[in-house]
Design a protein around this motif. Structure first.
Motif, PDB file in Angstrom:
ATOM      1  N   CYS A  27      18.191   6.188  -7.192  1.00  0.00           N
ATOM      2  CA  CYS A  27      18.293   5.841  -8.611  1.00  0.00           C
ATOM      3  C   CYS A  27      19.704   6.022  -9.162  1.00  0.00           C
ATOM      4  CB  CYS A  27      17.328   6.689  -9.446  1.00  0.00           C
ATOM      5  SG  CYS A  27      15.589   6.416  -9.074  1.00  0.00           S
ATOM      6  N   ILE A  28      20.404   7.043  -8.702  1.00  0.00           N
ATOM      7  CA  ILE A  28      21.715   7.359  -9.291  1.00  0.00           C
ATOM      8  C   ILE A  28      22.886   6.855  -8.469  1.00  0.00           C
ATOM      9  CG2 ILE A  28      20.783   9.362 -10.501  1.00  0.00           C
ATOM     10  CD1 ILE A  28      22.196  11.126  -8.381  1.00  0.00           C
ATOM     11  N   ASN A  29      22.631   6.313  -7.296  1.00  0.00           N
ATOM     12  CA  ASN A  29      23.715   5.882  -6.420  1.00  0.00           C
ATOM     13  C   ASN A  29      24.659   4.892  -7.102  1.00  0.00           C
ATOM     14  OD1 ASN A  29      25.050   6.043  -3.862  1.00  0.00           O
ATOM     15  ND2 ASN A  29      24.324   3.953  -3.508  1.00  0.00           N
ATOM     16  N   ILE A  30      24.124   3.964  -7.882  1.00  0.00           N
ATOM     17  CA  ILE A  30      24.966   2.974  -8.565  1.00  0.00           C
ATOM     18  C   ILE A  30      25.942   3.663  -9.518  1.00  0.00           C
ATOM     19  CG2 ILE A  30      23.295   2.519 -10.429  1.00  0.00           C
ATOM     20  CD1 ILE A  30      25.442  -0.192  -8.815  1.00  0.00           C
ATOM     21  N   GLY A  31      25.502   4.700 -10.190  1.00  0.00           N
ATOM     22  CA  GLY A  31      26.373   5.440 -11.103  1.00  0.00           C
ATOM     23  C   GLY A  31      27.388   6.307 -10.373  1.00  0.00           C
ATOM     24  N   LEU A  32      26.993   6.843  -9.214  1.00  0.00           N
ATOM     25  CA  LEU A  32      27.925   7.639  -8.423  1.00  0.00           C
ATOM     26  C   LEU A  32      29.013   6.761  -7.823  1.00  0.00           C
ATOM     27  CD1 LEU A  32      25.401   9.978  -6.557  1.00  0.00           C
ATOM     28  CD2 LEU A  32      26.784  10.510  -8.576  1.00  0.00           C
ATOM     29  N   SER A  33      28.642   5.539  -7.447  1.00  0.00           N
ATOM     30  CA  SER A  33      29.601   4.603  -6.845  1.00  0.00           C
ATOM     31  C   SER A  33      30.478   3.913  -7.880  1.00  0.00           C
ATOM     32  CB  SER A  33      28.849   3.533  -6.048  1.00  0.00           C
ATOM     33  OG  SER A  33      28.074   4.128  -5.042  1.00  0.00           O
ATOM     34  N   ASN A  34      29.994   3.804  -9.113  1.00  0.00           N
ATOM     35  CA  ASN A  34      30.703   3.090 -10.176  1.00  0.00           C
ATOM     36  C   ASN A  34      30.708   3.943 -11.433  1.00  0.00           C
ATOM     37  OD1 ASN A  34      30.918   0.295  -8.818  1.00  0.00           O
ATOM     38  ND2 ASN A  34      28.769   0.831  -8.609  1.00  0.00           N
ATOM     39  N   GLY A  35      31.611   4.882 -11.518  1.00  0.00           N
ATOM     40  CA  GLY A  35      31.653   5.829 -12.617  1.00  0.00           C
ATOM     41  C   GLY A  35      31.954   5.228 -13.973  1.00  0.00           C
ATOM     42  N   ASN A  36      32.347   3.954 -14.016  1.00  0.00           N
ATOM     43  CA  ASN A  36      32.675   3.306 -15.284  1.00  0.00           C
ATOM     44  C   ASN A  36      31.466   2.655 -15.960  1.00  0.00           C
ATOM     45  OD1 ASN A  36      32.464   1.371 -13.235  1.00  0.00           O
ATOM     46  ND2 ASN A  36      33.853  -0.030 -14.261  1.00  0.00           N
ATOM     47  N   LEU A  37      30.298   2.692 -15.345  1.00  0.00           N
ATOM     48  CA  LEU A  37      29.113   2.070 -15.935  1.00  0.00           C
ATOM     49  C   LEU A  37      28.630   2.874 -17.144  1.00  0.00           C
ATOM     50  CD1 LEU A  37      27.108   1.152 -12.720  1.00  0.00           C
ATOM     51  CD2 LEU A  37      28.410  -0.381 -14.193  1.00  0.00           C
ATOM     52  N   PRO A  38      28.122   2.181 -18.170  1.00  0.00           N
ATOM     53  CA  PRO A  38      27.663   2.904 -19.360  1.00  0.00           C
ATOM     54  C   PRO A  38      26.475   3.830 -19.100  1.00  0.00           C
ATOM     55  CG  PRO A  38      27.403   0.521 -19.635  1.00  0.00           C
ATOM     56  CD  PRO A  38      28.027   0.748 -18.310  1.00  0.00           C
ATOM     57  N   VAL A  39      25.575   3.469 -18.184  1.00  0.00           N
ATOM     58  CA  VAL A  39      24.421   4.323 -17.874  1.00  0.00           C
ATOM     59  C   VAL A  39      24.469   4.747 -16.405  1.00  0.00           C
ATOM     60  CG1 VAL A  39      21.907   4.508 -17.819  1.00  0.00           C
ATOM     61  CG2 VAL A  39      23.022   3.280 -19.683  1.00  0.00           C
ATOM     62  N   GLY A  40      24.485   3.814 -15.482  1.00  0.00           N
ATOM     63  CA  GLY A  40      24.617   4.137 -14.066  1.00  0.00           C
ATOM     64  C   GLY A  40      23.368   4.659 -13.399  1.00  0.00           C
ATOM     65  N   VAL A  41      22.202   4.258 -13.884  1.00  0.00           N
ATOM     66  CA  VAL A  41      20.934   4.681 -13.289  1.00  0.00           C
ATOM     67  C   VAL A  41      20.003   3.474 -13.235  1.00  0.00           C
ATOM     68  CG1 VAL A  41      18.936   6.206 -13.518  1.00  0.00           C
ATOM     69  CG2 VAL A  41      21.181   7.007 -14.223  1.00  0.00           C
ATOM     70  N   HIS A  42      19.396   3.244 -12.079  1.00  0.00           N
ATOM     71  CA  HIS A  42      18.403   2.184 -11.916  1.00  0.00           C
ATOM     72  C   HIS A  42      17.170   2.788 -11.262  1.00  0.00           C
ATOM     73  CE1 HIS A  42      21.686  -1.167 -11.596  1.00  0.00           C
ATOM     74  NE2 HIS A  42      21.540  -0.721 -12.818  1.00  0.00           N
ATOM     75  N   ALA A  43      16.002   2.501 -11.788  1.00  0.00           N
ATOM     76  CA  ALA A  43      14.771   2.995 -11.171  1.00  0.00           C
ATOM     77  C   ALA A  43      14.623   2.389  -9.781  1.00  0.00           C
ATOM     78  CB  ALA A  43      13.562   2.638 -12.026  1.00  0.00           C
ATOM     79  N   CYS A  44      14.178   3.189  -8.825  1.00  0.00           N
ATOM     80  CA  CYS A  44      13.984   2.692  -7.461  1.00  0.00           C
ATOM     81  C   CYS A  44      12.629   2.009  -7.305  1.00  0.00           C
ATOM     82  CB  CYS A  44      14.147   3.816  -6.459  1.00  0.00           C
ATOM     83  SG  CYS A  44      13.052   5.223  -6.731  1.00  0.00           S
ATOM     84  N   ASP A  45      11.689   2.331  -8.176  1.00  0.00           N
ATOM     85  CA  ASP A  45      10.378   1.683  -8.198  1.00  0.00           C
ATOM     86  C   ASP A  45       9.669   2.131  -9.482  1.00  0.00           C
ATOM     87  OD1 ASP A  45       9.088   4.250  -7.662  1.00  0.00           O
ATOM     88  OD2 ASP A  45       9.458   3.914  -5.536  1.00  0.00           O
ATOM     89  N   GLU A  46       8.487   1.623  -9.700  1.00  0.00           N
ATOM     90  CA  GLU A  46       7.742   1.934 -10.924  1.00  0.00           C
ATOM     91  C   GLU A  46       7.502   3.436 -11.091  1.00  0.00           C
ATOM     92  OE1 GLU A  46       3.366   0.933 -12.865  1.00  0.00           O
ATOM     93  OE2 GLU A  46       3.699   0.714 -10.717  1.00  0.00           O
ATOM     94  N   GLU A  47       7.194   4.110 -10.018  1.00  0.00           N
ATOM     95  CA  GLU A  47       6.867   5.530 -10.061  1.00  0.00           C
ATOM     96  C   GLU A  47       8.072   6.400 -10.436  1.00  0.00           C
ATOM     97  OE1 GLU A  47       5.207   8.988  -7.052  1.00  0.00           O
ATOM     98  OE2 GLU A  47       5.085   6.903  -6.424  1.00  0.00           O
ATOM     99  N   ALA A  48       9.277   5.888 -10.232  1.00  0.00           N
ATOM    100  CA  ALA A  48      10.494   6.654 -10.532  1.00  0.00           C
ATOM    101  C   ALA A  48      10.549   7.068 -11.998  1.00  0.00           C
ATOM    102  CB  ALA A  48      11.733   5.846 -10.167  1.00  0.00           C
ATOM    103  N   TYR A  49      10.022   6.233 -12.888  1.00  0.00           N
ATOM    104  CA  TYR A  49      10.034   6.574 -14.315  1.00  0.00           C
ATOM    105  C   TYR A  49       9.252   7.858 -14.591  1.00  0.00           C
ATOM    106  CZ  TYR A  49      12.063   2.014 -15.214  1.00  0.00           C
ATOM    107  OH  TYR A  49      12.904   0.934 -15.227  1.00  0.00           O
ATOM    108  N   ARG A  50       8.200   8.119 -13.801  1.00  0.00           N
ATOM    109  CA  ARG A  50       7.425   9.352 -13.949  1.00  0.00           C
ATOM    110  C   ARG A  50       8.015  10.480 -13.100  1.00  0.00           C
ATOM    111  NH1 ARG A  50       3.848   5.377 -13.387  1.00  0.00           N
ATOM    112  NH2 ARG A  50       3.325   5.901 -11.238  1.00  0.00           N
ATOM    113  N   SER A  51       8.378  10.165 -11.857  1.00  0.00           N
ATOM    114  CA  SER A  51       8.897  11.185 -10.944  1.00  0.00           C
ATOM    115  C   SER A  51      10.192  11.802 -11.449  1.00  0.00           C
ATOM    116  CB  SER A  51       9.133  10.576  -9.560  1.00  0.00           C
ATOM    117  OG  SER A  51       7.925  10.129  -9.004  1.00  0.00           O
ATOM    118  N   TYR A  52      11.020  11.004 -12.077  1.00  0.00           N
ATOM    119  CA  TYR A  52      12.315  11.465 -12.569  1.00  0.00           C
ATOM    120  C   TYR A  52      12.394  11.327 -14.085  1.00  0.00           C
ATOM    121  CZ  TYR A  52      12.804  10.537  -7.631  1.00  0.00           C
ATOM    122  OH  TYR A  52      12.579  10.503  -6.276  1.00  0.00           O
TER     123      TYR A  52
END
Length: 120
Positions: A27-52
């Protein structure tokens, strides 16, 4: 990502994996790789919204002031509920449109954790 991901939450959630194999790192890899993104977090699947939820709920609340984490999307497809102004009424050319449905794919991996076979 910097605004909401605490070392404590990272430590707590790093051992959690969704049923489809998604991880907090996915979920956070995009933000770790691109520190200039405004949010930098993408859910890996539907369950991620609950798990994290400790991360996603904060982001959703902060970035969607009128649409909180407990809000529900409308599922009505009736034309009367779709309001689109014709910005070019004299033209017969359709310029384009986009529809995003990231949170609507039940049981599917999202791009951060998708495998090659998921795209076939």
């Amino acid at each position: 990502l910097r605004k909401f991901l605490t070392p404590e939450f990272f430590e707590e959630a790093s051992g959690i994996q969704t049923q489809l194999g998604g991880t907090l790192r996915d979920c956070i890899n995009i933000g770790l790789s691109n520190g200039n993104l405004p949010v930098g977090v993408h859910a890996c699947d539907e369950e991620a919204y609950r798990s994290y939820a400790g991360l996603f709920d904060k982001i959703i609340s902060d970035t969607n002031k009128d649409f909180g984490v407990d809000s529900l999307h409308r599922h009505e497809k009736a034309k009367k509920h779709i309001k689109v102004d014709n910005t070019n009424p004299d033209s017969k050319i359709h310029v384009g449109n986009s529809i995003f449905c990231y949170r609507n794919l039940k049981g599917a991996r999202f791009s951060p954790s998708a495998k090659t076979q998921d795209f076939q």
